[in-house]
Design a protein around this motif. Structure first.
Motif, PDB file in Angstrom:
ATOM      1  N   ALA A 184       0.845  -1.205   0.000  1.00  0.00           N
ATOM      2  CA  ALA A 184       0.000   0.000   0.000  1.00  0.00           C
ATOM      3  C   ALA A 184       0.879   1.253   0.000  1.00  0.00           C
ATOM      4  O   ALA A 184       0.598   2.213  -0.734  1.00  0.00           O
ATOM      5  CB  ALA A 184      -0.931  -0.008   1.205  1.00  0.00           C
ATOM      6  N   GLU A 185       1.938   1.234   0.786  1.00  0.00           N
ATOM      7  CA  GLU A 185       2.854   2.376   0.834  1.00  0.00           C
ATOM      8  C   GLU A 185       3.554   2.567  -0.506  1.00  0.00           C
ATOM      9  O   GLU A 185       3.678   3.694  -1.000  1.00  0.00           O
ATOM     10  CB  GLU A 185       3.879   2.165   1.947  1.00  0.00           C
ATOM     11  N   LYS A 186       4.002   1.473  -1.110  1.00  0.00           N
ATOM     12  CA  LYS A 186       4.697   1.557  -2.405  1.00  0.00           C
ATOM     13  C   LYS A 186       3.755   2.056  -3.508  1.00  0.00           C
ATOM     14  O   LYS A 186       4.158   2.830  -4.377  1.00  0.00           O
ATOM     15  CB  LYS A 186       5.307   0.200  -2.792  1.00  0.00           C
ATOM     16  N   ILE A 187       2.502   1.613  -3.481  1.00  0.00           N
ATOM     17  CA  ILE A 187       1.529   2.075  -4.473  1.00  0.00           C
ATOM     18  C   ILE A 187       1.257   3.562  -4.268  1.00  0.00           C
ATOM     19  O   ILE A 187       1.175   4.331  -5.232  1.00  0.00           O
ATOM     20  CB  ILE A 187       0.242   1.232  -4.413  1.00  0.00           C
ATOM     21  N   HIS A 188       1.143   3.987  -3.007  1.00  0.00           N
ATOM     22  CA  HIS A 188       0.952   5.406  -2.725  1.00  0.00           C
ATOM     23  C   HIS A 188       2.141   6.218  -3.241  1.00  0.00           C
ATOM     24  O   HIS A 188       1.959   7.273  -3.869  1.00  0.00           O
ATOM     25  CB  HIS A 188       0.755   5.639  -1.227  1.00  0.00           C
ATOM     26  N   GLU A 189       3.350   5.748  -2.991  1.00  0.00           N
ATOM     27  CA  GLU A 189       4.552   6.442  -3.473  1.00  0.00           C
ATOM     28  C   GLU A 189       4.545   6.554  -4.994  1.00  0.00           C
ATOM     29  O   GLU A 189       4.892   7.601  -5.548  1.00  0.00           O
ATOM     30  CB  GLU A 189       5.815   5.706  -3.014  1.00  0.00           C
ATOM     31  N   ALA A 190       4.155   5.472  -5.666  1.00  0.00           N
ATOM     32  CA  ALA A 190       4.081   5.496  -7.132  1.00  0.00           C
ATOM     33  C   ALA A 190       3.053   6.527  -7.597  1.00  0.00           C
ATOM     34  O   ALA A 190       3.278   7.240  -8.582  1.00  0.00           O
ATOM     35  CB  ALA A 190       3.737   4.114  -7.670  1.00  0.00           C
ATOM     36  N   GLY A 191       1.947   6.618  -6.882  1.00  0.00           N
ATOM     37  CA  GLY A 191       0.920   7.597  -7.235  1.00  0.00           C
ATOM     38  C   GLY A 191       1.402   9.025  -7.078  1.00  0.00           C
ATOM     39  O   GLY A 191       1.122   9.886  -7.912  1.00  0.00           O
ATOM     40  N   VAL A 192       2.142   9.281  -6.022  1.00  0.00           N
ATOM     41  CA  VAL A 192       2.670  10.629  -5.782  1.00  0.00           C
ATOM     42  C   VAL A 192       3.674  11.007  -6.870  1.00  0.00           C
ATOM     43  O   VAL A 192       3.701  12.148  -7.342  1.00  0.00           O
ATOM     44  CB  VAL A 192       3.315  10.713  -4.382  1.00  0.00           C
ATOM     45  N   LEU A 193       4.492  10.053  -7.289  1.00  0.00           N
ATOM     46  CA  LEU A 193       5.518  10.327  -8.303  1.00  0.00           C
ATOM     47  C   LEU A 193       5.003  10.213  -9.740  1.00  0.00           C
ATOM     48  O   LEU A 193       5.697  10.620 -10.672  1.00  0.00           O
ATOM     49  CB  LEU A 193       6.689   9.353  -8.123  1.00  0.00           C
ATOM     50  N   HIS A 194       3.800   9.694  -9.915  1.00  0.00           N
ATOM     51  CA  HIS A 194       3.272   9.417 -11.254  1.00  0.00           C
ATOM     52  C   HIS A 194       3.416  10.621 -12.190  1.00  0.00           C
ATOM     53  O   HIS A 194       3.091  11.741 -11.837  1.00  0.00           O
ATOM     54  CB  HIS A 194       1.801   9.009 -11.158  1.00  0.00           C
ATOM     55  N   ASP A 195       3.919  10.338 -13.380  1.00  0.00           N
ATOM     56  CA  ASP A 195       4.106  11.339 -14.437  1.00  0.00           C
ATOM     57  C   ASP A 195       4.973  12.523 -14.007  1.00  0.00           C
ATOM     58  O   ASP A 195       4.764  13.652 -14.424  1.00  0.00           O
ATOM     59  CB  ASP A 195       2.761  11.820 -14.981  1.00  0.00           C
ATOM     60  N   PHE A 196       5.984  12.260 -13.201  1.00  0.00           N
ATOM     61  CA  PHE A 196       6.871  13.331 -12.761  1.00  0.00           C
ATOM     62  C   PHE A 196       7.579  13.993 -13.933  1.00  0.00           C
ATOM     63  O   PHE A 196       7.890  15.177 -13.876  1.00  0.00           O
ATOM     64  CB  PHE A 196       7.884  12.835 -11.721  1.00  0.00           C
ATOM     65  N   THR A 197       7.806  13.266 -15.019  1.00  0.00           N
ATOM     66  CA  THR A 197       8.469  13.876 -16.178  1.00  0.00           C
ATOM     67  C   THR A 197       7.558  14.871 -16.887  1.00  0.00           C
ATOM     68  O   THR A 197       8.043  15.749 -17.592  1.00  0.00           O
ATOM     69  CB  THR A 197       8.950  12.809 -17.178  1.00  0.00           C
ATOM     70  N   LYS A 198       6.249  14.762 -16.691  1.00  0.00           N
ATOM     71  CA  LYS A 198       5.327  15.760 -17.240  1.00  0.00           C
ATOM     72  C   LYS A 198       5.318  17.012 -16.369  1.00  0.00           C
ATOM     73  O   LYS A 198       5.220  18.128 -16.863  1.00  0.00           O
ATOM     74  CB  LYS A 198       3.902  15.200 -17.320  1.00  0.00           C
TER      75      LYS A 198
END
Length: 127
Positions: A5-19
């Motif tokens: 759950a923590e890793k999925i949350h982290e991925a969500g926060v970082l999602h599309d950082f290059t945009k």
């Protein structure tokens, strides 16, 4: 489960950082230019986006792919398909079965590397 759950949350926060990191310099102008799909994919920003973002599993076959990447990929294609076309598009839904196999074993390895077993005397719970 909390680890995932923590890793999925982290991925969500970082999602599309290059945009988001250079929106006004790179991604925004590229989108506004209305280039065709082949030109869009040939752009240096797009290549950076594909290779640095872990959720683009179809475009960049990462050998360390895991289920967290796949969950982020699923969220991305559902939201992007509905946002752009108004419905899911099969173009991004198909996935190489080898990726699923790799993700399975890589997720096991990821969890195993992050599990710490503590010795505990369970006899106290039986009394």
């Amino acid at each position: 489960m909390d680890f995932f759950a923590e890793k999925i949350h982290e991925a969500g926060v970082l999602h599309d950082f290059t945009k988001r990191e250079n929106f006004y310099e790179e991604y925004g102008p590229l989108c506004m230019s209305k280039v065709v799909d082949d030109e869009f994919k040939a752009n240096p920003w797009y290549k950076k986006h594909i290779f640095e973002e872990r959720h683009h599993v179809n475009e960049d076959f990462k050998t360390d792919v895991n289920f967290i990447d796949l969950i982020e990929h699923i969220c991305d294609v559902v939201e992007a398909g509905n946002g752009r076309a108004g419905h899911l598009t099969s173009a991004y839904m198909d996935i190489d079965p080898k990726l699923l196999y790799l993700a399975y074993w890589n997720t096991i390895a990821l969890l195993n590397a992050n599990v710490e077993v503590e010795d505990e005397d369970y006899r106290d719970y039986l009394e």
